[in-house]
Design a protein around this motif. Structure first.
Motif, mmCIF file in Angstrom:
data_model
loop_
_atom_site.group_PDB
_atom_site.id
_atom_site.type_symbol
_atom_site.label_atom_id
_atom_site.label_comp_id
_atom_site.label_asym_id
_atom_site.label_seq_id
_atom_site.Cartn_x
_atom_site.Cartn_y
_atom_site.Cartn_z
ATOM 1 N N HIS A 1 0.836 -1.209 0.000
ATOM 2 C CA HIS A 1 0.000 0.000 0.000
ATOM 3 C C HIS A 1 0.870 1.258 0.000
ATOM 4 O O HIS A 1 0.544 2.237 -0.695
ATOM 5 C CB HIS A 1 -0.914 0.009 1.233
ATOM 6 C CG HIS A 1 -2.134 -0.856 1.094
ATOM 7 N ND1 HIS A 1 -2.992 -0.769 0.034
ATOM 8 C CD2 HIS A 1 -2.640 -1.825 1.924
ATOM 9 C CE1 HIS A 1 -3.982 -1.635 0.194
ATOM 10 N NE2 HIS A 1 -3.786 -2.293 1.336
ATOM 11 N N GLY B 1 0.543 3.784 -3.048
ATOM 12 C CA GLY B 1 0.027 5.118 -2.701
ATOM 13 C C GLY B 1 1.051 6.224 -2.865
ATOM 14 O O GLY B 1 0.731 7.399 -2.660
ATOM 15 N N SER C 1 -5.578 8.182 1.139
ATOM 16 C CA SER C 1 -4.858 8.412 -0.116
ATOM 17 C C SER C 1 -3.544 9.108 0.173
ATOM 18 O O SER C 1 -3.439 9.914 1.106
ATOM 19 C CB SER C 1 -5.688 9.264 -1.074
ATOM 20 O OG SER C 1 -6.864 8.581 -1.454
ATOM 21 N N ARG D 1 -3.012 9.637 -5.742
ATOM 22 C CA ARG D 1 -4.403 9.573 -5.309
ATOM 23 C C ARG D 1 -5.222 8.509 -6.066
ATOM 24 O O ARG D 1 -6.388 8.269 -5.747
ATOM 25 C CB ARG D 1 -5.064 10.937 -5.449
ATOM 26 C CG ARG D 1 -4.315 12.049 -4.708
ATOM 27 C CD ARG D 1 -5.122 13.321 -4.629
ATOM 28 N NE ARG D 1 -6.277 13.177 -3.763
ATOM 29 C CZ ARG D 1 -6.246 13.269 -2.440
ATOM 30 N NH1 ARG D 1 -5.077 13.492 -1.823
ATOM 31 N NH2 ARG D 1 -7.330 13.141 -1.720
ATOM 32 N N HIS E 1 -4.641 5.478 -5.878
ATOM 33 C CA HIS E 1 -4.695 4.282 -5.027
ATOM 34 C C HIS E 1 -5.273 4.660 -3.670
ATOM 35 O O HIS E 1 -4.689 5.457 -2.928
ATOM 36 C CB HIS E 1 -3.300 3.677 -4.848
ATOM 37 C CG HIS E 1 -3.304 2.452 -3.974
ATOM 38 N ND1 HIS E 1 -3.774 1.241 -4.406
ATOM 39 C CD2 HIS E 1 -2.892 2.273 -2.680
ATOM 40 C CE1 HIS E 1 -3.655 0.361 -3.428
ATOM 41 N NE2 HIS E 1 -3.123 0.962 -2.369
#
Length: 636
Positions: A459, A463, A534, A538, A540
């Motif tokens: 992530h 991100g 986010s 943005r 993801h």
């Protein structure tokens, strides 16, 4: 030459009846000798030809327009002009002689019998004045085609009264009323008015036959009363235009939902389909054929090139499991399982269940591109725990076998295209390097050092939270990525607020797929709140759960699994007690894969292990009531 005395033409009378009255008055004979005397061809008069009407107008002194107004004038090829409306031979009652015995009894009392022009229409089956069925006499002799009522109906007085007394009472059908009003120049329902009169009446009756008598009905076996009944029923739908007709056809279609085999249009719509497809009476059946064609092609899987009511299907619109499997070269059993899991078809779908072509081919394409779950760690170059986390956080969409609530529902595979997209996004964030750089470690090692699941590191990469992301040249997948573990430690708090799906669903005894379904489809009921995080990129969004909403959900709702754990019972026993008590789930297993109950809707003593516990609970409640009463009394 004009006949004298001049006899008035009754506006409700047919030209043949008028000619028969003239014959009776002027020569005291039947119609045939009279027609010969005034030089009218018998065949022309029986057919109400323009030539015969013109000669009758000439000798009687009646305007030909008045005669023509009350008769269907032949145009050729079994087509007639009736008051400006084009109708077919089947629209007319001929060769039958049709009459109302009450009307004839009335005529007998005041003068000569008159054949009403409307009796010549097949759709007119009820006398609007006396509200009884009209009598139909079959053609027997060559001169019956002139419909001479004095000759064709020998009954008089008591005989006619007997016919009237045994006739059932019924109002005029709405279809008959519509036809007569339209012939008088009045507007009716928009869709019906857009059809020829023939198409409007015949289409209405045929639809009524399908609804009232079923698709297997043999049309020639229907009586006039049957057709009248069909017209009444059909008008309820055709008077509402395409919407009403579709409603009737959909109801008929749904009656075959559970049929075995693959019922086709002729099986489902039977006599209705056959009449529209090959009716001699309707060379062009009108818009009702187009509506039926649309319903068929929208609901029945047909190959391209198949003719439906005279028109070829340009391209296939629907598949069955079998036809889709055959087209795509797949095993039909495997394909069916995936289609069920993808919610494209229900678990108990019959073999003819229609599948939209694009949707079916998309699922079939996924089946062809699938990577089995067992192979995912090698395919993605990562550890097995990370694969489970990818599913939990929905970075990968699993292809299941089975449907929600079905025992044995398991993750079998993933679309290779989806895997490629995820890995491609990760690689796009990384800088290519030929050798490991100082301070950089693989994803798994960085997660271990930062004390977070490996999914958090992914992530952070997706991100855009991490600046130092590299990929070893010549290597692929997640295992080729290198990150700075210190940077992961510094950034992890930015993406770990709230709860992960695993942290939210596990204590609730809810499978992750069920939990996400509650979020997607029943958020308004459950109140489960998702926090979207986010970063610099943005595109993801990291989805986490609000702890307070999870706590409220836990206090408000429960499941058989949680109840079993809470009360130290077997799940089977819990389910049995819930059913016995009549408790109903807020959301059912059929909807999401498990039953969800409101805690405050369950009886307090439902899960106590024995009657002693129940008695103890009641006793404690009574003691509490007494204590409260004593305290209240003391305070006073």
């Amino acid at each position: 030459m004009k006949l004298a005395p001049h006899i008035l033409f009754d506006p409700a009378e047919s030209p043949l009846s008028f000619a028969a009255r003239l014959a009776k008055i002027h020569i005291g004979e039947r119609l045939v000798p009279f027609l010969r005397d005034i030089d009218i061809d018998l065949g022309d008069m029986a057919a109400n030809s323009e030539k015969a009407l013109a000669r009758l107008a000439e000798v009687s002194g009646v305007a030909i327009e008045d005669l023509r107004f009350n008769v269907a004038v032949p145009l050729g090829e079994r087509t007639y002009d009736l008051r400006g409306e084009l109708v077919s031979a089947e629209f007319l009652a001929s060769p039958h002689t049709v009459y109302c015995p009450a009307c004839l009894a009335q005529d007998d009392r005041i003068g000569l019998r008159r054949g009403r022009w409307e009796w010549a229409l097949s759709v007119v089956r009820t006398c609007p004045q006396h509200e009884i069925p009209l009598v139909r006499q079959a053609y027997a002799n060559w001169d019956d085609k002139f419909h001479e009522l004095d000759h064709r109906v020998p009954e008089r007085g008591a005989g006619l009264a007997a016919l009237v007394s045994k006739a059932p009472h019924r109002p005029v059908s709405p279809l008959q009323d519509y036809v007569m009003r339209r012939l008088d120049g009045n507007a009716g329902p928009e869709w019906l008015d857009a059809q020829t009169l023939d198409q409007a009446a015949r289409g209405t009756e045929l639809l009524g036959v399908l609804i009232a008598f079923g698709p297997a009905q043999n049309l020639p076996q229907l009586s006039p009363d049957d057709w009248d009944h069909a017209g009444r029923i059909g008008f309820n739908f055709t008077s509402r235009g395409e919407e009403g007709i579709r409603e009737a056809l959909e109801v008929q279609f749904s009656s075959f939902d559970t049929a075995t085999g693959t019922p086709g249009a002729r099986k489902i719509f039977g006599c209705f389909y056959n009449a529209l497809a090959g009716s001699k009476s309707l060379k062009e059946p009108g818009d009702i054929a187009r509506i039926l064609r649309d319903v068929i092609t929208e609901r029945i899987a047909l190959p391209a090139g198949r003719k439906v009511l005279g028109k070829k299907l340009v391209e296939r619109r629907l598949h069955t499991v079998a036809s889709l499997a055959n087209e795509q070269g797949l095993n039909s059993v495997t394909l069916r399982s995936v289609l069920v899991a993808a919610d494209v078809i229900p678990e108990n779908a019959p073999s003819h269940f229609p599948i939209p072509v694009d949707q079916g081919r998309e699922v079939a394409g996924r089946v062809k591109r699938t990577v089995h779950v067992i192979s995912l760690p090698d395919f993605m170059n990562c550890a097995r725990p990370l694969v489970d986390q990818l599913f939990s956080d929905r970075l990968l969409t699993p292809i299941y076998t089975g449907s929600p609530g079905i025992r044995g529902r398991t993750i079998k595979s993933v679309d290779e295209k989806e895997i490629a997209m995820l890995v491609g996004k990760l690689h796009a964030k990384a800088v290519l390097t030929e050798a490991p750089l100082a301070g950089l470690v693989p994803i798994s090692k960085a997660a271990e050092k930062a004390k977070v699941p490996a999914i958090i590191v992914l992530h952070l990469i997706l991100g855009g939270f991490l600046d130092r992301v590299f990929r070893l040249d010549g290597q692929e997948g997640v295992g080729a990525l290198l990150v700075d573990s210190d940077e992961v430690r510094r950034q992890k708090d930015r993406v770990t607020m709230g709860l992960s799906s695993v942290e939210a669903f596990s204590p609730l005894k809810i499978a992750k797929e069920v939990g996400w379904r509650l979020v997607d489809q029943y958020q308004a009921i459950t109140g489960l709140t998702v926090i979207e995080i986010s970063g610099p990129d943005r595109s993801h969004a990291i989805r986490r759960f609000d702890p307070d909403s999870v706590a409220r959900f836990s206090a408000t709702f429960t499941t058989p699994a949680r109840l079993a754990e809470q009360h130290e019972l077997q799940i089977g026993e819990v389910v049995k007690r819930l059913k016995r008590s009549g408790a109903r789930p807020v959301i059912s297993k059929a909807e999401i894969g498990m039953d969800l109950y409101r805690v405050n809707a369950l009886k307090r003593d439902l899960f106590l292990r024995n009657q002693g516990q129940v008695a103890s609970l009641k006793c404690r409640e009574k003691i509490q009531v007494r204590v409260c009463a004593s305290v209240n009394a003391a305070s006073l």
